[in-house]
Enzyme design. Structure first.
Site, PDB file in Angstrom:
ATOM      1  CB  SER A 172      35.577  20.990  59.793  1.00 12.10           C
ATOM      2  OG  SER A 172      35.413  22.022  58.833  1.00 12.10           O
ATOM      3  CE  LYS A 173      42.868  18.380  59.576  1.00  9.53           C
ATOM      4  NZ  LYS A 173      43.022  17.040  59.093  1.00  9.53           N
ATOM      5  NE  ARG A 174      33.789  23.220  55.910  1.00  9.11           N
ATOM      6  CZ  ARG A 174      32.879  23.985  56.489  1.00  9.11           C
ATOM      7  NH1 ARG A 174      32.714  25.220  56.098  1.00  9.11           N
ATOM      8  NH2 ARG A 174      32.136  23.514  57.471  1.00  9.11           N
ATOM      9  CG  HIS A 175      35.529  26.523  60.738  1.00 13.09           C
ATOM     10  ND1 HIS A 175      34.922  25.286  60.819  1.00 13.09           N
ATOM     11  CD2 HIS A 175      34.579  27.371  60.304  1.00 13.09           C
ATOM     12  CE1 HIS A 175      33.654  25.399  60.462  1.00 13.09           C
ATOM     13  NE2 HIS A 175      33.417  26.645  60.144  1.00 13.09           N
ATOM     14  N   GLY A 176      40.247  26.473  59.876  1.00 12.01           N
ATOM     15  CA  GLY A 176      41.616  26.697  60.341  1.00 12.01           C
ATOM     16  C   GLY A 176      42.087  25.482  61.119  1.00 12.01           C
TER      17      GLY A 176
END
Ligand code: GLU
Length: 495
Positions: A250-254
Site C-alpha cells: 500500500s502507499k505506506r510502503h512508498g
C-alpha cells in the site's frame, strides 16, 4: 489459440499489482503467439473516469505492454468498455431466466436488510432465502404487470464446485454456502460476476490470469459458465504483492503507481524485469537479468509461485542500475533529457555540438546513478552555471588552514598546463602538494569542493577535464573569494 485479457476497473491508477497481472497475461500471450485483450471494466460509472482509463493505458504503454484488442485499437469483440456492453449483460441475464438457471427477485433492498439483520441477531449467517424462487407464475405475472422493480438472481446448486488452478492446484468450494446471488440489479446494471463471465465467454478468453483476491469469486463464476454452457477457461490466481513487512502493498510502503515510478526516473525495462520476477521464476538458477524476449521465451504459468511476493524498492533500484549501465550513450542521454529539462538544466547543445561532452559526463556520473532523475543532482556542477556549495564541505576543506594559498597555487599551475588532461592535471596537483609540503589528499579535497561544491564526486581529474580549464580556473577564483568573505558561505555562488 491462447486469448488472455487484462481487465482493470478504472477506479484508480495502474498500481504495481495490476501491472504485474497485465505483464503475466502479456507474456503468456506473446509466449504462445496468442492474443492479449485489454478490457476496461467500467460498469461502476460513479467510480470510473476517462482520466483513470487514460492513466492505465499510459502505464501499460510505458511498460511496453501492447494490447492486440482493446481501447484505441478495437478488435472483433468491440466495444472493449463494459459500460458500452450493458445490453449484452441484460440479454444474457434474460436468457438465464428463460432457461431456468436464474429467476427474478422482487424483494426490495429494505426487505432483505430487515431479514438479514434479524438473522444476524440470532447468530445465523444470512443467505437469500429464495422467497422469489417460490413465487407462483401468477404472482410473477402480476408483479410484472405492475412493473415492480426486480433483480435477477442465479440459482446456486448445492454441490461441490472446484477447479484446477494453474498456480494453486485443485481448489474446491462447498456450493451449499453460496447463496442465489444477484447478477443483474434492479436498475439493469450487471454485477461484476455477470459482466466478467459474459465478456470472457464472448471474447473467447482461454486463460484467466488475475490476482489471488479473485479466488473467492471463482465458484460463482464457474456456476455462470456452467449455466451458460460455456467452456471454463484455465484459471491462474497470482499471489498478492506484499510490502517488506509482509502486509499487503500500500502507499505506506512508498509509491504504488506505475506512472509514479516512471516520473521518479525508473526505466521501463527494469520495471518489467523486476515485476516479472515478483512471484514468477524462470527456473534458471541465480540469473536475474532477463531481456523482454528472454522473459517471453521462458514464461510459463506453472512457474508462478503460490507464496506471496515481496516488493522491495532496493531490489527495483538494483535492477534499474543494471539497466542504466546497459544503455548506450545516445539512449542514456535521450532518457536523461526530460529530467534535466524539468530542472531547467537541459541545453540543446547537449544533443548537438556538445554531444560528446554530454555523453562523457553521463558516463562519468553513471556509476553513482540509480535512477534517471539522479543525474540532475549528481551532475549539478556540470550542468548549472551556479555552483551549490555544501556548507559542511566548505567548512571542512575550504576554510582549512592554508587552503586559500594552496588553491591559488594550483590555479596558477593549471593556468598554462598543456595539454589539460587527466594525466597532466593530476601530475600538476600532486607535484604542487609535494613542493608545498602537504598531503596530496589535502589539495584534492579542497579542489573538489572548489570545483563541485561537495566532498564526494567521481574522479576529480576526470571532473576537472570535463569542466574544462576555463571553468576550473573560474571556480577556484570563486572559492577563494568565498574564503575571503568573512560571512557564512552563501547557498550558491557564481562559478
Ligand atoms: N475488473 C477486475 C479488477 O480490476 C478484474 C476482474 C478479473 O480479472 O476477473 O479487479
Amino acid at each position: 489459440m491462447i486469448r488472455v485479457r487484462f481487465a482493470p476497473s478504472p477506479t484508480g491508477y495502474l498500481h504495481v499489482g495490476g501491472a504485474r497481472t497485465a505483464l503475466f497475461n502479456w507474456l503468456l500471450a506473446r509466449r504462445h503467439g496468442g492474443v492479449f485483450v485489454l478490457r476496461i471494466e467500467d460498469t461502476d460509472a460513479d467510480r470510473s473516469s476517462t482520466d483513470m482509463v487514460e492513466g492505465i493505458l499510459d502505464g501499460l504503454r510505458w511498460l511496453g505492454l501492447d494490447w492486440d484488442e482493446g481501447p484505441h485499437v478495437g478488435g472483433p469483440y468491440a466495444p472493449y468498455f463494459q459500460s458500452q456492453r450493458l445490453d449484452r449483460y441484460r440479454t444474457t441475464a434474460e436468457r438465464l431466466v428463460a432457461e431456468g438457471h436464474a429467476y427474478y427477485c422482487y424483494c426490495s433492498p429494505d426487505a432483505i436488510k430487515t431479514k438479514r439483520e434479524a438473522a444476524e441477531r440470532t447468530g445465523v449467517a444470512w443467505r437469500y432465502d429464495r422467497t422469489c424462487l417460490a413465487l407462483a407464475a401468477a404472482d410473477i405475472a402480476a408483479k410484472e404487470r405492475a412493473h415492480q422493480a426486480r433483480a435477477v438472481r442465479v440459482r446456486a446448486p448445492e454441490r461441490r464446485i472446484g477447479f484446477d488452478d494453474a498456480v494453486h492446484g485443485r481448489i474446491e468450494f462447498d456450493g451449499s454456502h453460496i447463496e442465489d446471488f444477484v447478477i443483474l440489479r434492479s436498475d439493469g446494471h450487471p454485477t461484476y460476476h455477470l459482466s466478467v463471465v459474459c465478456d470472457d465467454v464472448e471474447m473467447g478468453i482461454t486463460h484467466v490470469v488475475r490476482g489471488d483476491d479473485h479466488v473467492s469469486n471463482t465458484p460463482k463464476q464457474l456456476l455462470l459458465y456452467d449455466a451458460l454452457g460455456a467452456p471454463v477457461p484455465r484459471f491462474a490466481h497470482v499471489p498478492l504483492i506484499m510490502g517488506p513487512d509482509k502486509k499487503r502493498l500500500s502507499k505506506r510502503h512508498g509509491a504504488t503507481s506505475v506512472i509514479e515510478y516512471a516520473r521518479q526516473g525508473y526505466l521501463p525495462e527494469a520495471m518489467v524485469n523486476f515485476l516479472a520476477l515478483l512471484g514468477w521464476s524462470p527456473g534458471s538458477g541465480d540469473q536475474e537479468l532477463f531481456t523482454r524476449s528472454d522473459l517471453i521465451a521462458r514464461f510459463a504459468l506453472e512457474r508462478i509461485s503460490g507464496g506471496n511476493a515481496v516488493f522491495s524498492v532496493e531490489k527495483l533500484d538494483w535492477f534499474n542500475q543494471q539497466y542504466l549501465w546497459m544503455l548506450a550513450p545516445d539512449e542514456l542521454s535521450r532518457r536523461v533529457q526530460p529530467s534535466l529539462a524539468s530542472a531547467g538544466l537541459w541545453r540543446s547543445s547537449y544533443a548537438a555540438d556538445r554531444r560528446d561532452w554530454f555523453h562523457a559526463v553521463l558516463q562519468l556520473l553513471k556509476p553513482r546513478a540509480k535512477k534517471l532523475t539522479d543525474f540532475v543532482q549528481l551532475g549539478q556542477y556540470f550542468f548549472a552555471d551556479e555552483l551549490v556549495y555544501d556548507p559542511t564541505a566548505v567548512d571542512q576543506h575550504l576554510r582549512a588552514e592554508g587552503a586559500r594559498d594552496h588553491l591559488l597555487a594550483v590555479q596558477a599551475a593549471l593556468d598554462d598546463l598543456d595539454p589539460f588532461d587527466v594525466r597532466t592535471t593530476e601530475a600538476a596537483v600532486r607535484a604542487m602538494a609535494e613542493s608545498r609540503g602537504v598531503n596530496a589528499a589535502t589539495l584534492i579535497h579542497a579542489l573538489r569542493v572548489a570545483l563541485t561544491g561537495r566532498t564526494a564526486s567521481p574522479g576529480l581529474f576526470e571532473v576537472a577535464v570535463l569542466l574544462g580549464r576555463h571553468r576550473v580556473l573560474a571556480r577556484i577564483s570563486s572559492a577563494v573569494a568565498l574564503m575571503e568573505s568573512s560571512s557564512a558561505p552563501p547557498q550558491s555562488h557564481p562559478s
